[in-house]
Motif scaffolding. Structure first.
Motif, PDB file in Angstrom:
ATOM      1  N   LEU A 171      -0.547   3.377   5.826  1.00 36.63           N
ATOM      2  CA  LEU A 171      -0.239   3.433   4.390  1.00 36.63           C
ATOM      3  C   LEU A 171       0.010   4.873   3.953  1.00 36.63           C
ATOM      4  CD1 LEU A 171      -2.976   0.980   3.014  1.00 36.63           C
ATOM      5  CD2 LEU A 171      -0.545   0.494   3.340  1.00 36.63           C
ATOM      6  N   ARG A 172      -0.854   5.777   4.414  1.00 35.58           N
ATOM      7  CA  ARG A 172      -0.696   7.172   4.000  1.00 35.58           C
ATOM      8  C   ARG A 172       0.614   7.760   4.527  1.00 35.58           C
ATOM      9  NH1 ARG A 172      -3.310  11.629   1.888  1.00 35.58           N
ATOM     10  NH2 ARG A 172      -2.378  13.549   2.673  1.00 35.58           N
ATOM     11  N   SER A 226      -3.691  -2.022  -1.994  1.00 40.81           N
ATOM     12  CA  SER A 226      -3.751  -0.559  -2.052  1.00 40.81           C
ATOM     13  C   SER A 226      -2.879   0.017  -3.166  1.00 40.81           C
ATOM     14  CB  SER A 226      -3.322   0.023  -0.706  1.00 40.81           C
ATOM     15  OG  SER A 226      -2.009  -0.402  -0.398  1.00 40.81           O
ATOM     16  N   GLY A 227      -2.111  -0.847  -3.816  1.00 41.73           N
ATOM     17  CA  GLY A 227      -1.270  -0.396  -4.928  1.00 41.73           C
ATOM     18  C   GLY A 227       0.069   0.181  -4.499  1.00 41.73           C
ATOM     19  N   LEU A 228       0.368   0.136  -3.217  1.00 43.23           N
ATOM     20  CA  LEU A 228       1.638   0.716  -2.757  1.00 43.23           C
ATOM     21  C   LEU A 228       2.838  -0.070  -3.275  1.00 43.23           C
ATOM     22  CD1 LEU A 228      -0.198   2.400  -0.887  1.00 43.23           C
ATOM     23  CD2 LEU A 228       1.540   2.133   0.894  1.00 43.23           C
ATOM     24  N   MET A 255      -5.716   5.102  -3.172  1.00 43.42           N
ATOM     25  CA  MET A 255      -4.815   5.564  -2.114  1.00 43.42           C
ATOM     26  C   MET A 255      -3.658   6.394  -2.704  1.00 43.42           C
ATOM     27  SD  MET A 255      -3.859   5.686   1.060  1.00 43.42           S
ATOM     28  CE  MET A 255      -4.729   4.476   2.033  1.00 43.42           C
ATOM     29  N   LEU A 256      -3.094   5.920  -3.816  1.00 44.71           N
ATOM     30  CA  LEU A 256      -1.974   6.638  -4.430  1.00 44.71           C
ATOM     31  C   LEU A 256      -2.401   8.006  -4.940  1.00 44.71           C
ATOM     32  CD1 LEU A 256      -0.265   3.798  -6.510  1.00 44.71           C
ATOM     33  CD2 LEU A 256       0.374   4.648  -4.267  1.00 44.71           C
ATOM     34  N   TYR A 295      -9.526  -5.721   1.573  1.00 40.37           N
ATOM     35  CA  TYR A 295      -8.874  -4.981   2.665  1.00 40.37           C
ATOM     36  C   TYR A 295      -9.608  -5.221   3.983  1.00 40.37           C
ATOM     37  CZ  TYR A 295      -7.363  -0.831   5.336  1.00 40.37           C
ATOM     38  OH  TYR A 295      -6.887   0.018   6.311  1.00 40.37           O
ATOM     39  N   ASP A 314     -11.771   2.365   7.400  1.00 40.32           N
ATOM     40  CA  ASP A 314     -11.211   2.531   8.748  1.00 40.32           C
ATOM     41  C   ASP A 314     -12.028   3.523   9.580  1.00 40.32           C
ATOM     42  OD1 ASP A 314      -9.208   0.665   8.450  1.00 40.32           O
ATOM     43  OD2 ASP A 314      -7.848   2.090   7.498  1.00 40.32           O
ATOM     44  N   SER A 329      -5.085   2.177   6.776  1.00 32.89           N
ATOM     45  CA  SER A 329      -4.949   3.279   5.820  1.00 32.89           C
ATOM     46  C   SER A 329      -4.111   4.430   6.390  1.00 32.89           C
ATOM     47  CB  SER A 329      -6.330   3.789   5.418  1.00 32.89           C
ATOM     48  OG  SER A 329      -7.044   4.270   6.537  1.00 32.89           O
ATOM     49  N   ALA A 330      -4.138   4.601   7.701  1.00 32.54           N
ATOM     50  CA  ALA A 330      -3.338   5.663   8.310  1.00 32.54           C
ATOM     51  C   ALA A 330      -1.848   5.366   8.128  1.00 32.54           C
ATOM     52  CB  ALA A 330      -3.691   5.794   9.781  1.00 32.54           C
ATOM     53  N   CYS A 365       0.497   5.848  13.927  1.00 31.12           N
ATOM     54  CA  CYS A 365       1.119   6.377  12.709  1.00 31.12           C
ATOM     55  C   CYS A 365       1.873   7.683  12.970  1.00 31.12           C
ATOM     56  CB  CYS A 365       0.087   6.559  11.598  1.00 31.12           C
ATOM     57  SG  CYS A 365      -1.187   7.788  11.940  1.00 31.12           S
ATOM     58  N   GLU A 366       1.351   8.508  13.874  1.00 34.12           N
ATOM     59  CA  GLU A 366       2.032   9.784  14.147  1.00 34.12           C
ATOM     60  C   GLU A 366       3.401   9.557  14.789  1.00 34.12           C
ATOM     61  OE1 GLU A 366      -0.616  12.292  16.406  1.00 34.12           O
ATOM     62  OE2 GLU A 366      -1.143  13.406  14.589  1.00 34.12           O
ATOM     63  N   VAL A 384       4.664   1.398  -6.283  1.00 35.64           N
ATOM     64  CA  VAL A 384       5.455   2.639  -6.234  1.00 35.64           C
ATOM     65  C   VAL A 384       6.535   2.605  -5.147  1.00 35.64           C
ATOM     66  CG1 VAL A 384       3.680   4.121  -7.214  1.00 35.64           C
ATOM     67  CG2 VAL A 384       3.740   3.780  -4.753  1.00 35.64           C
ATOM     68  N   ARG A 420       7.234  10.031  -0.732  1.00 35.74           N
ATOM     69  CA  ARG A 420       7.087  11.118  -1.713  1.00 35.74           C
ATOM     70  C   ARG A 420       7.984  12.300  -1.349  1.00 35.74           C
ATOM     71  NH1 ARG A 420       1.862  14.612  -1.131  1.00 35.74           N
ATOM     72  NH2 ARG A 420       3.168  15.299   0.594  1.00 35.74           N
ATOM     73  N   LEU A 461      -4.513  11.224   9.568  1.00 35.53           N
ATOM     74  CA  LEU A 461      -5.301  10.015   9.799  1.00 35.53           C
ATOM     75  C   LEU A 461      -5.072   9.437  11.188  1.00 35.53           C
ATOM     76  CD1 LEU A 461      -5.060   8.209   6.342  1.00 35.53           C
ATOM     77  CD2 LEU A 461      -6.871   9.673   7.218  1.00 35.53           C
ATOM     78  N   PHE A 509     -10.177   2.905   1.462  1.00 34.54           N
ATOM     79  CA  PHE A 509      -9.506   2.352   2.642  1.00 34.54           C
ATOM     80  C   PHE A 509      -9.696   3.266   3.859  1.00 34.54           C
ATOM     81  CE2 PHE A 509      -7.053   1.097  -1.178  1.00 34.54           C
ATOM     82  CZ  PHE A 509      -7.431  -0.235  -1.194  1.00 34.54           C
ATOM     83  N   GLU A 531      -0.291  -4.698  -1.568  1.00 33.68           N
ATOM     84  CA  GLU A 531      -0.716  -5.064  -2.926  1.00 33.68           C
ATOM     85  C   GLU A 531      -2.091  -4.485  -3.255  1.00 33.68           C
ATOM     86  OE1 GLU A 531       1.314  -9.479  -3.034  1.00 33.68           O
ATOM     87  OE2 GLU A 531      -0.751  -9.267  -3.740  1.00 33.68           O
ATOM     88  N   LEU A 559       3.544   6.501   2.423  1.00 35.41           N
ATOM     89  CA  LEU A 559       3.488   7.066   1.065  1.00 35.41           C
ATOM     90  C   LEU A 559       3.948   8.526   1.055  1.00 35.41           C
ATOM     91  CD1 LEU A 559       0.188   6.140  -0.824  1.00 35.41           C
ATOM     92  CD2 LEU A 559       2.536   5.876  -1.639  1.00 35.41           C
ATOM     93  N   VAL A 560       3.459   9.290   2.018  1.00 32.38           N
ATOM     94  CA  VAL A 560       3.799  10.721   2.047  1.00 32.38           C
ATOM     95  C   VAL A 560       5.275  10.913   2.382  1.00 32.38           C
ATOM     96  CG1 VAL A 560       3.336  12.911   3.211  1.00 32.38           C
ATOM     97  CG2 VAL A 560       1.433  11.443   2.543  1.00 32.38           C
TER      98      VAL A 560
END
Lengths: 113, 312
Positions: free
Chosen positions: A58-59, A92-94, B236-237, B289, B255, A55-56, A25-26, A97, A66, B210, B251, A90, A62-63
């Motif tokens: 996804l974050r 995670s709700g992403l 998460m949001l 998940y 992980d 999750s990494a 992710c980085e 948005v 944003r 993360l 989530f 889906e 999202l960031v």
């Protein structure tokens, strides 16, 4: 993870290949933020070759989305999610948005709307 | 090692409302009509089959967990759930002195507001010891019971042990270790080991970085736990919207648990604005998940609720 880019009409198509997780992710984050600092603010993340996101990942997306929306009136949009990745978006709700498209061309054109 | 949840709500107590109770009854009655119940003996079996959010509630009390290990009573945090635990301890002890070792993660209200109402503190034979890496814990708890805020001062029965940020110590046969977390004002995780069983309490922590490198210190501390209690207050949001508020999501918890080889994870510190249906949905999504990303993993997922217990 392998990342490449092509630019057309100020829209950056970023192609990533491989698992998008805590170990990669980085790399994605640094790649897109470097382009942001150089003035690029409209991105399509082509996920055709991404079989897995956690999750990494996804974050990170999202960031970035944003920050692009809030600071630059730009956006990070998505093309060609693999079924498993689409399902994680889906769950995670992403998907509520973030703007997701079935193909890269439509995703790029969406910035002209 | 026995674990029981006495308070699972984060931020502030959130009792079940009359509207929510009525909605549960209405949903249950409608399902009963649909099922065609005709006799009393069918009722208890029918209730067992109802959706979790209809037949139960996560509960409204704030953070408090009871641990029984190696003949010792350990209590993690003293939110509003601490009050009911105190009453239960008095009943269980049948007049015998109570010895309790109370580990405090931090002093935000939802983790200490049960202390003025902990009835065993008013019985002089009881031995009640607070442990915390905060050197000023006694002062903080005294302030909470200043006359401006509460009519009774902090009970003199309480003793205090000051821990270091990263410390390992014994309570009988039980090993307790501390580890700092990411939370405004700080918070500490506790790792409790007895015989070959390991329990981790890691509440009130946010994980912004993360990457595997960023998470490694936490994964190392959580490594091999039989049960990890994990703060999953937000979606998460919300976790991105409420950056620096010091909480996490299911989530990220999954992980981290997978990375650390944890066997069971229980999500806690529930957002007070979430009703039981929403909490049930969050657990359902967490299971989806895990099933998509690591279907072969043996990790078991739980939603912490008042009264829920587990023997490791």
């Amino acid at each position: 993870m392998k990342i490449t880019e092509s630019v057309k009409d100020n829209v950056s198509q970023v192609y990533i290949k491989g698992r998008f997780d805590a170990h990669t992710c980085e790399t994605v984050d640094a790649y897109i933020r470097e382009k942001m600092e150089k003035g690029r603010h409209q991105f399509v993340l082509n996920m055709e070759k991404v079989p897995f996101i956690d999750s990494a990942g996804l974050r990170v997306v999202l960031v970035i989305a944003r920050d692009l929306r809030g600071e630059y009136q730009g956006d990070l949009r998505f093309a060609i999610l693999q079924p498993a990745v689409n399902k994680v978006f889906e769950i995670s709700g992403l998907n509520n948005v973030l703007r997701i498209f079935d193909d890269a061309e439509t995703a790029a054109q969406s910035f002209s709307e | 090692m026995y674990v029981r949840f006495w308070g699972v709500r984060g931020s502030i107590a959130a009792p079940l409302t009359n509207e929510a109770l009525s909605a549960k009854i209405e949903a249950a009655v409608k399902l009963a009509l649909k099922a065609g119940l005709t006799d009393d003996w069918q009722v208890s079996e029918f209730i067992k089959e109802l959706p979790w959010h209809v037949r139960q509630t996560a509960g409204g009390d704030t953070a408090c967990i009871e641990i029984q290990a190696g003949g010792k009573l350990l209590i993690l945090d003293a939110g509003t759930g601490f009050r009911r635990l105190g009453l239960d301890l008095i009943q269980r002890s049948m007049g015998s002195p109570i010895e309790a070792h109370i580990l405090i993660t931090h002093t935000h209200w939802d983790h200490i507001s049960g202390i003025p109402f902990f009835a065993p503190a008013f019985m002089p034979d009881n031995a009640l010891t607070f442990y915390s890496p905060y050197s000023g814990l006694e002062d903080r708890l005294n302030h909470q019971q200043n006359p401006e805020y509460f009519p009774v001062p902090l009970a003199p029965a309480f003793k205090f042990v000051h821990l270091n940020e990263r410390e390992r110590f014994q309570i009988g046969d039980v090993t307790v270790e501390t580890f700092p977390l990411n939370h405004p004002g700080g918070s500490y995780s506790y790792r409790i080991t007895q015989d070959d069983k390991m329990f981790i309490y890691a509440t009130d922590s946010e994980y912004q970085g993360l990457s595997a490198d960023s998470l490694k210190p936490f994964a190392d501390f959580f490594n091999g736990a039989d049960l990890l209690i994990f703060d999953a207050q937000y979606t998460m949001l919300e976790n991105v919207e409420k950056e620096n508020w010091g909480h996490s999501n299911v989530f990220t918890g999954i992980d981290m648990a997978l990375e650390a080889g944890v066997k069971r994870i229980a999500f806690t510190h529930h957002e007070p604005a979430y009703d039981d249906e929403k909490l049930g949905e969050i657990l359902h999504k967490a299971k989806e998940y895990l099933n998509i990303n690591q279907p072969e993993a043996g990790l078991q997922l739980y939603l912490a609720s008042e009264g829920f217990s587990m023997t490791l």
